[in-house]
Design a protein around this motif. Sequence first.
Motif, PDB file in Angstrom:
ATOM      1  N   LYS A 260      14.537   1.844  15.867  1.00 15.16           N
ATOM      2  CA  LYS A 260      14.866   1.379  17.212  1.00 15.16           C
ATOM      3  C   LYS A 260      16.371   1.365  17.496  1.00 15.16           C
ATOM      4  O   LYS A 260      16.778   1.110  18.629  1.00 15.16           O
ATOM      5  CB  LYS A 260      14.292  -0.030  17.424  1.00 15.16           C
ATOM      6  CG  LYS A 260      12.763  -0.072  17.378  1.00 15.16           C
ATOM      7  CD  LYS A 260      12.232  -1.484  17.592  1.00 15.16           C
ATOM      8  CE  LYS A 260      10.703  -1.507  17.536  1.00 15.16           C
ATOM      9  NZ  LYS A 260      10.171  -2.885  17.715  1.00 15.16           N
ATOM     10  N   LEU A 261      17.176   1.642  16.488  1.00 10.02           N
ATOM     11  CA  LEU A 261      18.616   1.698  16.709  1.00 10.02           C
ATOM     12  C   LEU A 261      18.961   2.817  17.685  1.00 10.02           C
ATOM     13  O   LEU A 261      18.322   3.872  17.686  1.00 10.02           O
ATOM     14  CB  LEU A 261      19.344   1.933  15.390  1.00 10.02           C
ATOM     15  CG  LEU A 261      19.304   0.795  14.369  1.00 10.02           C
ATOM     16  CD1 LEU A 261      19.962   1.241  13.069  1.00 10.02           C
ATOM     17  CD2 LEU A 261      19.996  -0.450  14.912  1.00 10.02           C
ATOM     18  N   TYR A 262      19.982   2.602  18.496  1.00 11.37           N
ATOM     19  CA  TYR A 262      20.355   3.583  19.524  1.00 11.37           C
ATOM     20  C   TYR A 262      20.579   4.964  18.917  1.00 11.37           C
ATOM     21  O   TYR A 262      20.039   5.958  19.413  1.00 11.37           O
ATOM     22  CB  TYR A 262      21.618   3.121  20.248  1.00 11.37           C
ATOM     23  CG  TYR A 262      22.097   4.106  21.310  1.00 11.37           C
ATOM     24  CD1 TYR A 262      21.686   3.979  22.633  1.00 11.37           C
ATOM     25  CD2 TYR A 262      22.947   5.171  20.977  1.00 11.37           C
ATOM     26  CE1 TYR A 262      22.111   4.882  23.601  1.00 11.37           C
ATOM     27  CE2 TYR A 262      23.376   6.077  21.939  1.00 11.37           C
ATOM     28  CZ  TYR A 262      22.948   5.931  23.246  1.00 11.37           C
ATOM     29  OH  TYR A 262      23.355   6.837  24.195  1.00 11.37           O
ATOM     30  N   SER A 263      21.369   5.039  17.848  1.00 14.68           N
ATOM     31  CA  SER A 263      21.706   6.337  17.258  1.00 14.68           C
ATOM     32  C   SER A 263      20.458   7.058  16.759  1.00 14.68           C
ATOM     33  O   SER A 263      20.289   8.266  16.958  1.00 14.68           O
ATOM     34  CB  SER A 263      22.703   6.154  16.117  1.00 14.68           C
ATOM     35  OG  SER A 263      23.914   5.609  16.589  1.00 14.68           O
TER      36      SER A 263
ATOM     37  N   LEU B 107      18.812  10.624  18.293  1.00 12.26           N
ATOM     38  CA  LEU B 107      18.600  11.796  17.449  1.00 12.26           C
ATOM     39  C   LEU B 107      17.148  12.269  17.536  1.00 12.26           C
ATOM     40  O   LEU B 107      16.876  13.474  17.588  1.00 12.26           O
ATOM     41  CB  LEU B 107      18.982  11.483  15.998  1.00 12.26           C
ATOM     42  CG  LEU B 107      20.481  11.330  15.734  1.00 12.26           C
ATOM     43  CD1 LEU B 107      20.733  10.708  14.365  1.00 12.26           C
ATOM     44  CD2 LEU B 107      21.192  12.679  15.842  1.00 12.26           C
ATOM     45  N   ILE B 108      16.226  11.317  17.565  1.00 10.42           N
ATOM     46  CA  ILE B 108      14.807  11.660  17.698  1.00 10.42           C
ATOM     47  C   ILE B 108      14.565  12.348  19.035  1.00 10.42           C
ATOM     48  O   ILE B 108      13.917  13.408  19.108  1.00 10.42           O
ATOM     49  CB  ILE B 108      13.929  10.395  17.581  1.00 10.42           C
ATOM     50  CG1 ILE B 108      14.034   9.788  16.183  1.00 10.42           C
ATOM     51  CG2 ILE B 108      12.457  10.725  17.896  1.00 10.42           C
ATOM     52  CD1 ILE B 108      13.415   8.408  16.073  1.00 10.42           C
ATOM     53  N   GLU B 109      15.081  11.750  20.106  1.00 11.75           N
ATOM     54  CA  GLU B 109      14.896  12.323  21.446  1.00 11.75           C
ATOM     55  C   GLU B 109      15.469  13.732  21.535  1.00 11.75           C
ATOM     56  O   GLU B 109      14.819  14.651  22.051  1.00 11.75           O
ATOM     57  CB  GLU B 109      15.580  11.424  22.497  1.00 11.75           C
ATOM     58  CG  GLU B 109      14.920  10.078  22.696  1.00 11.75           C
ATOM     59  CD  GLU B 109      15.777   9.137  23.532  1.00 11.75           C
ATOM     60  OE1 GLU B 109      16.864   9.589  24.005  1.00 11.75           O
ATOM     61  OE2 GLU B 109      15.399   7.965  23.707  1.00 11.75           O
ATOM     62  N   ALA B 110      16.686  13.903  21.025  1.00 10.79           N
ATOM     63  CA  ALA B 110      17.350  15.204  21.110  1.00 10.79           C
ATOM     64  C   ALA B 110      16.593  16.260  20.323  1.00 10.79           C
ATOM     65  O   ALA B 110      16.447  17.407  20.779  1.00 10.79           O
ATOM     66  CB  ALA B 110      18.783  15.088  20.593  1.00 10.79           C
TER      67      ALA B 110
ATOM     68  N   ASP C  70      12.367   5.001   6.152  1.00  9.35           N
ATOM     69  CA  ASP C  70      13.181   3.897   5.635  1.00  9.35           C
ATOM     70  C   ASP C  70      13.622   4.295   4.227  1.00  9.35           C
ATOM     71  O   ASP C  70      12.794   4.418   3.315  1.00  9.35           O
ATOM     72  CB  ASP C  70      12.353   2.618   5.596  1.00  9.35           C
ATOM     73  CG  ASP C  70      13.142   1.414   5.092  1.00  9.35           C
ATOM     74  OD1 ASP C  70      14.238   1.610   4.525  1.00  9.35           O
ATOM     75  OD2 ASP C  70      12.651   0.277   5.238  1.00  9.35           O
ATOM     76  N   VAL C  71      14.922   4.497   4.051  1.00 13.96           N
ATOM     77  CA  VAL C  71      15.417   5.040   2.787  1.00 13.96           C
ATOM     78  C   VAL C  71      15.062   4.154   1.601  1.00 13.96           C
ATOM     79  O   VAL C  71      14.852   4.648   0.478  1.00 13.96           O
ATOM     80  CB  VAL C  71      16.945   5.267   2.881  1.00 13.96           C
ATOM     81  CG1 VAL C  71      17.697   3.949   2.919  1.00 13.96           C
ATOM     82  CG2 VAL C  71      17.439   6.144   1.740  1.00 13.96           C
ATOM     83  N   LEU C  72      14.948   2.834   1.817  1.00 13.26           N
ATOM     84  CA  LEU C  72      14.633   1.930   0.712  1.00 13.26           C
ATOM     85  C   LEU C  72      13.155   1.955   0.324  1.00 13.26           C
ATOM     86  O   LEU C  72      12.781   1.412  -0.717  1.00 13.26           O
ATOM     87  CB  LEU C  72      15.059   0.500   1.057  1.00 13.26           C
ATOM     88  CG  LEU C  72      16.564   0.266   1.223  1.00 13.26           C
ATOM     89  CD1 LEU C  72      16.857  -1.218   1.412  1.00 13.26           C
ATOM     90  CD2 LEU C  72      17.348   0.811   0.022  1.00 13.26           C
ATOM     91  N   ARG C  73      12.315   2.584   1.157  1.00 14.31           N
ATOM     92  CA  ARG C  73      10.896   2.742   0.812  1.00 14.31           C
ATOM     93  C   ARG C  73      10.608   4.113   0.201  1.00 14.31           C
ATOM     94  O   ARG C  73       9.468   4.411  -0.153  1.00 14.31           O
ATOM     95  CB  ARG C  73      10.021   2.527   2.058  1.00 14.31           C
ATOM     96  CG  ARG C  73      10.008   1.113   2.595  1.00 14.31           C
ATOM     97  CD  ARG C  73       9.501   0.098   1.575  1.00 14.31           C
ATOM     98  NE  ARG C  73       8.200   0.436   1.036  1.00 14.31           N
ATOM     99  CZ  ARG C  73       7.028   0.052   1.595  1.00 14.31           C
ATOM    100  NH1 ARG C  73       7.049  -0.667   2.720  1.00 14.31           N
ATOM    101  NH2 ARG C  73       5.886   0.375   1.039  1.00 14.31           N
TER     102      ARG C  73
END
Length: 314
Positions: free
Chosen positions: A11-14, A18-21, A33-36
Amino acid sequence: MKIAVLSRNSKLYSTRRLIEAAEQRGHEVRVLDVLRCYMNITSHNPTIHYRGEDLTGFDAVIPRIGASVTFYGTAVLRQFEMMNVMPLNESVAISRSRDKLRSMQLLARKGIGLPVTGFANNPDDIADLISQVGGVPLVIKLLEGTQGIGVVLAETQNAAESVIQAFMGLNANIMVQEFVKEAGGSDIRCFVIGEKVVAAMKRQSAAGEFRSNLHRGGTAALIRLTPEERSTAVRAAKIMGLNVCGVDMLRSNHGPVIMEVNSSPGLKGIEETSGKDVAGLIIEFIENRFYALETAKNKATAKSLVRTRTRGKG
């Protein structure tokens, strides 16, 4: 293309931009999630698993790794690299830029303008350390700090010595830098993609604050860069080995001086200030780089086949 975004919060803006673009350009995107993520490290078949699933088929990976998870995040990114997934920024470049002291040393070695910076370990050397950076006022920075956290302006000798002693007493790694007074509490964020500054903004600190970070209440405005500032930003990115980054600099009396090279720069401030589709430019860069690498691989394969056939005929 199938693109992975390593982000702890979709949900972070960045991350959202990136997803939208990427989706607007017809790509398949998945946020991880990198920690998962967890890894099976083998010579012939390295794999990454996520919530019980074996991750395969990705063409590119965009690391949005927070500073607090740099060690584990870059390990996951290295695993993607071992699986021949193209990274936006390579793991070694991210690690290099996250080490503030090492990055300063690398930039200094290449002749990039920097504020006078000191580093010491023993409290007995504090007085000499302060004099080496030009005396007070000076800036004291935690090497592990981000977004302006752990950055202190010491305006008197006693204050500087007390703060440095306190940090050393906590076994915290710090560096001491000259205070560039002529910058007037402002800095410049240059957003570099490839070998080009695609957008820039001036960040001004809030009243009574010397840190210009937007997270600290600073404001942003458009700015016209000088040719020297543009070339300095591009050179700094290249020295760090980063394809995409935010280069923060100050305007000093002796030209631009680099404060930091950020491997995961936020998109909100730069997009809102510049009005540019920076996320789209990042995805376009990924496309061009991926297809260039694929073309190079195909050419190399074709040459190898020609050599094999020629040897066979001989």
